[in-house]
Design a protein around this motif. Structure first.
Motif, PDB file in Angstrom:
ATOM      1  N   GLU A  72       2.087  10.422   5.284  1.00 11.84           N
ATOM      2  CA  GLU A  72       3.492  10.662   4.944  1.00 11.84           C
ATOM      3  C   GLU A  72       4.411  10.124   6.042  1.00 11.84           C
ATOM      4  OE1 GLU A  72       6.419  11.802   2.293  1.00 11.84           O
ATOM      5  OE2 GLU A  72       4.262  11.669   1.992  1.00 11.84           O
ATOM      6  N   ASN A  73       4.053  10.346   7.299  1.00 16.53           N
ATOM      7  CA  ASN A  73       4.853   9.822   8.412  1.00 16.53           C
ATOM      8  C   ASN A  73       4.884   8.296   8.409  1.00 16.53           C
ATOM      9  OD1 ASN A  73       5.508  12.369   9.330  1.00 16.53           O
ATOM     10  ND2 ASN A  73       3.903  12.430  10.872  1.00 16.53           N
ATOM     11  N   ILE A  74       3.774   7.701   8.055  1.00 17.70           N
ATOM     12  CA  ILE A  74       3.723   6.231   7.962  1.00 17.70           C
ATOM     13  C   ILE A  74       4.677   5.759   6.875  1.00 17.70           C
ATOM     14  CG2 ILE A  74       2.261   4.263   7.320  1.00 17.70           C
ATOM     15  CD1 ILE A  74      -0.112   5.931   8.579  1.00 17.70           C
ATOM     16  N   ALA A  75       4.595   6.377   5.710  1.00 16.76           N
ATOM     17  CA  ALA A  75       5.398   5.951   4.563  1.00 16.76           C
ATOM     18  C   ALA A  75       6.893   6.196   4.756  1.00 16.76           C
ATOM     19  CB  ALA A  75       4.911   6.655   3.292  1.00 16.76           C
ATOM     20  N   LYS A  76       7.230   7.254   5.462  1.00 13.51           N
ATOM     21  CA  LYS A  76       8.650   7.606   5.612  1.00 13.51           C
ATOM     22  C   LYS A  76       9.292   7.041   6.875  1.00 13.51           C
ATOM     23  CE  LYS A  76       9.016  11.808   2.933  1.00 13.51           C
ATOM     24  NZ  LYS A  76       9.303  13.229   2.933  1.00 13.51           N
ATOM     25  N   VAL A 118       0.837  -1.208   0.000  1.00  8.02           N
ATOM     26  CA  VAL A 118       0.000   0.000   0.000  1.00  8.02           C
ATOM     27  C   VAL A 118       0.870   1.255   0.000  1.00  8.02           C
ATOM     28  CG1 VAL A 118      -1.659   1.300   1.410  1.00  8.02           C
ATOM     29  CG2 VAL A 118      -1.996  -1.133   1.025  1.00  8.02           C
ATOM     30  N   VAL A 119       1.971   1.229   0.728  1.00 12.21           N
ATOM     31  CA  VAL A 119       2.881   2.384   0.763  1.00 12.21           C
ATOM     32  C   VAL A 119       3.508   2.603  -0.617  1.00 12.21           C
ATOM     33  CG1 VAL A 119       5.105   3.189   1.681  1.00 12.21           C
ATOM     34  CG2 VAL A 119       3.314   2.405   3.239  1.00 12.21           C
ATOM     35  N   LYS A 120       3.848   1.517  -1.317  1.00 10.12           N
ATOM     36  CA  LYS A 120       4.389   1.661  -2.684  1.00 10.12           C
ATOM     37  C   LYS A 120       3.372   2.357  -3.582  1.00 10.12           C
ATOM     38  CE  LYS A 120       7.419  -2.338  -2.558  1.00 10.12           C
ATOM     39  NZ  LYS A 120       7.571  -3.733  -2.946  1.00 10.12           N
ATOM     40  N   LEU A 121       2.127   1.943  -3.486  1.00 12.98           N
ATOM     41  CA  LEU A 121       1.063   2.567  -4.276  1.00 12.98           C
ATOM     42  C   LEU A 121       0.890   4.030  -3.862  1.00 12.98           C
ATOM     43  CD1 LEU A 121      -1.276   2.346  -6.320  1.00 12.98           C
ATOM     44  CD2 LEU A 121      -2.715   1.636  -4.408  1.00 12.98           C
ATOM     45  N   ASN A 176      -5.617   7.129  -1.405  1.00 12.51           N
ATOM     46  CA  ASN A 176      -4.372   6.436  -1.079  1.00 12.51           C
ATOM     47  C   ASN A 176      -3.958   6.713   0.367  1.00 12.51           C
ATOM     48  OD1 ASN A 176      -4.152   5.336  -3.623  1.00 12.51           O
ATOM     49  ND2 ASN A 176      -2.672   6.832  -4.351  1.00 12.51           N
ATOM     50  N   GLN A 177      -4.152   7.942   0.813  1.00  9.19           N
ATOM     51  CA  GLN A 177      -3.809   8.314   2.189  1.00  9.19           C
ATOM     52  C   GLN A 177      -4.643   7.498   3.176  1.00  9.19           C
ATOM     53  OE1 GLN A 177      -4.560  12.525   2.141  1.00  9.19           O
ATOM     54  NE2 GLN A 177      -2.629  13.011   1.112  1.00  9.19           N
ATOM     55  N   LYS A 178      -5.939   7.428   2.926  1.00  6.84           N
ATOM     56  CA  LYS A 178      -6.828   6.673   3.817  1.00  6.84           C
ATOM     57  C   LYS A 178      -6.457   5.199   3.851  1.00  6.84           C
ATOM     58  CE  LYS A 178     -10.780   9.734   3.423  1.00  6.84           C
ATOM     59  NZ  LYS A 178     -12.116   9.940   2.880  1.00  6.84           N
ATOM     60  N   ARG A 179      -6.106   4.660   2.705  1.00  2.00           N
ATOM     61  CA  ARG A 179      -5.747   3.238   2.641  1.00  2.00           C
ATOM     62  C   ARG A 179      -4.465   2.968   3.428  1.00  2.00           C
ATOM     63  NH1 ARG A 179      -4.634  -0.400  -2.591  1.00  2.00           N
ATOM     64  NH2 ARG A 179      -4.843  -2.401  -1.552  1.00  2.00           N
ATOM     65  N   VAL A 180      -3.491   3.864   3.308  1.00  2.00           N
ATOM     66  CA  VAL A 180      -2.247   3.725   4.073  1.00  2.00           C
ATOM     67  C   VAL A 180      -2.554   3.760   5.563  1.00  2.00           C
ATOM     68  CG1 VAL A 180      -0.100   4.914   4.708  1.00  2.00           C
ATOM     69  CG2 VAL A 180      -0.655   4.574   2.316  1.00  2.00           C
TER      70      VAL A 180
END
Length: 138
Positions: A116-120, A25-28, A38-42
């Motif tokens: 963004e914090n989740i992804a990074k 999900v983060v890649k997407l 996409n933010q909500k899904r992450v």
């Protein structure tokens, strides 16, 4: 009929599955980070993964014979840090605080910041937990 609670190993397998999904999900998300969907899904996938991490931590301590009821995610996180299941206690506590702050009623600005914090950052903390627990269980 009483159902036995899942073992530490079963919780860990569920956690790893959720982490794999979060990684996908983060890649997407990284292809279109400003897309609210996409933010909500992450965020949703992260919340599930984090909950499974906390459940796995609790089951790990039960397996070690240290059955203690944690009064919340902060207590479990502190204990996991002391046991070296996680290597960044401050980062994990920040994850908890952000989860508390996040609410579907907040503006999309915060949703974007949280995603963004989740992804990074947060995904790396969760990946480190997977590595450390795998080493402890082997």
């Amino acid at each position: 009929m009483k159902i036995a609670p899942p073992s530490c190993e079963k919780c860990f397998e569920d956690y790893k599955d959720a982490l794999n999904e979060l990684q996908d999900v983060v890649k997407l998300y990284k292809t279109a980070p400003n897309e609210p969907k996409n933010q909500k899904r992450v965020i949703r996938t992260f919340e599930l993964t984090h909950e499974l991490a906390l459940k796995t931590i609790a089951e790990y301590f039960k397996k070690q014979g240290r059955i203690q009821p944690f009064s919340g995610s902060r207590d479990a996180t502190v204990e996991a840090f002391n046991e070296e299941l996680i290597d960044d206690g401050k980062g994990w506590l920040e994850m908890i605080i952000e989860r508390i702050k996040f609410n579907p009623l907040y503006t999309e600005d915060f949703q974007g910041e949280f995603a963004e914090n989740i992804a990074k950052t947060y995904i790396k903390l969760l990946e480190n937990f997977e590595r450390k627990l795998k080493n402890k269980l082997d």
